[in-house]
Every structure is written in structure tokens, then in C-alpha cells.
Design a protein around this motif. Sequence first.
Motif, PDB file in Angstrom:
ATOM      1  N   UNK A  81       9.416 -10.508 -34.903  1.00 19.24           N
ATOM      2  CA  UNK A  81       8.727 -10.804 -33.648  1.00 19.24           C
ATOM      3  C   UNK A  81       9.737 -11.185 -32.577  1.00 19.24           C
ATOM      4  N   UNK A  82       9.362 -10.927 -31.340  1.00 12.43           N
ATOM      5  CA  UNK A  82      10.185 -11.318 -30.200  1.00 12.43           C
ATOM      6  C   UNK A  82       9.410 -12.361 -29.387  1.00 12.43           C
ATOM      7  N   UNK A  83      10.119 -13.220 -28.668  1.00 12.65           N
ATOM      8  CA  UNK A  83       9.428 -14.227 -27.860  1.00 12.65           C
ATOM      9  C   UNK A  83       8.558 -13.576 -26.777  1.00 12.65           C
ATOM     10  N   UNK A  84       7.416 -14.179 -26.539  1.00 16.85           N
ATOM     11  CA  UNK A  84       6.497 -13.682 -25.519  1.00 16.85           C
ATOM     12  C   UNK A  84       5.785 -14.885 -24.931  1.00 16.85           C
ATOM     13  N   UNK A  85       5.755 -14.991 -23.643  1.00 22.32           N
ATOM     14  CA  UNK A  85       5.081 -16.115 -23.008  1.00 22.32           C
ATOM     15  C   UNK A  85       4.160 -15.639 -21.905  1.00 22.32           C
ATOM     16  N   UNK A  86       3.069 -16.344 -21.727  1.00 22.70           N
ATOM     17  CA  UNK A  86       2.127 -15.989 -20.688  1.00 22.70           C
ATOM     18  C   UNK A  86       1.239 -17.194 -20.407  1.00 22.70           C
TER      19      UNK A  86
ATOM     20  N   UNK B 102      -6.134 -17.900 -39.724  1.00 29.53           N
ATOM     21  CA  UNK B 102      -5.025 -17.022 -39.346  1.00 29.53           C
ATOM     22  C   UNK B 102      -4.196 -17.688 -38.259  1.00 29.53           C
ATOM     23  N   UNK B 103      -2.991 -17.196 -38.081  1.00 29.28           N
ATOM     24  CA  UNK B 103      -2.135 -17.733 -37.032  1.00 29.28           C
ATOM     25  C   UNK B 103      -2.496 -17.089 -35.693  1.00 29.28           C
ATOM     26  N   UNK B 104      -2.300 -17.846 -34.637  1.00 29.52           N
ATOM     27  CA  UNK B 104      -2.619 -17.352 -33.294  1.00 29.52           C
ATOM     28  C   UNK B 104      -1.836 -16.089 -32.985  1.00 29.52           C
ATOM     29  N   UNK B 105      -0.588 -16.032 -33.384  1.00 30.76           N
ATOM     30  CA  UNK B 105       0.216 -14.847 -33.080  1.00 30.76           C
ATOM     31  C   UNK B 105      -0.329 -13.600 -33.776  1.00 30.76           C
TER      32      UNK B 105
END
Length: 85
Positions: free
Chosen positions: A41-46, A65-68
Motif C-alpha cells: 500500500x502507498x500513503x493516501x490522505x483526504x 474489517x479494516x477501514x483501508x
Amino acid sequence: MSGETSNPALTPNPEQLRVGDATATPPPPPAAPRVPPKPKRVPFGSYIDPELQKQLRVACAVDGIEIRDALDEALRMWLEARNKD
């Protein structure tokens, strides 16, 4: 001798007595199921609406489950629907 002393070697201790299947070596525990590695996974912000974030957290907790993982699925579904048009 006036006091009797007991010999611990001659005193029975039935709590340590093992009979039948209790003397057999237990079978090894079953092997744990193999879990596939998580994708890189790569970082992602919003920024999202606070109420939407709350609903997402609750739904993920209920589903375990995990949010990601939920975000991955939602984004894939959105991109798939977008490409069908």
C-alpha cells in the motif's frame, strides 16, 4: 520415637497418576491456515464528511474489517462502475 514421620516416597499421590490415554503423547496442534500477504500500500490522505467517517468506522467495526480494506473495495467498485459508462 514418639512422633511418626512419613516417608514422602511411600506416600501415594494420586494427582500425579496418569492412566490410559493420559499417558500418550498428545497429537501436535493443527497447522495454522496460511494467510495471503497483504498487498503493498502507498500513503493516501483526504478529507471526508465527519458523519461519513463515523458511519464508515462503525460499519468496519461491525464487519470486522479494516477501514483501508473497505476503502480499497469502495474505490475499486467506483472505478469499475465509472469505466462501464
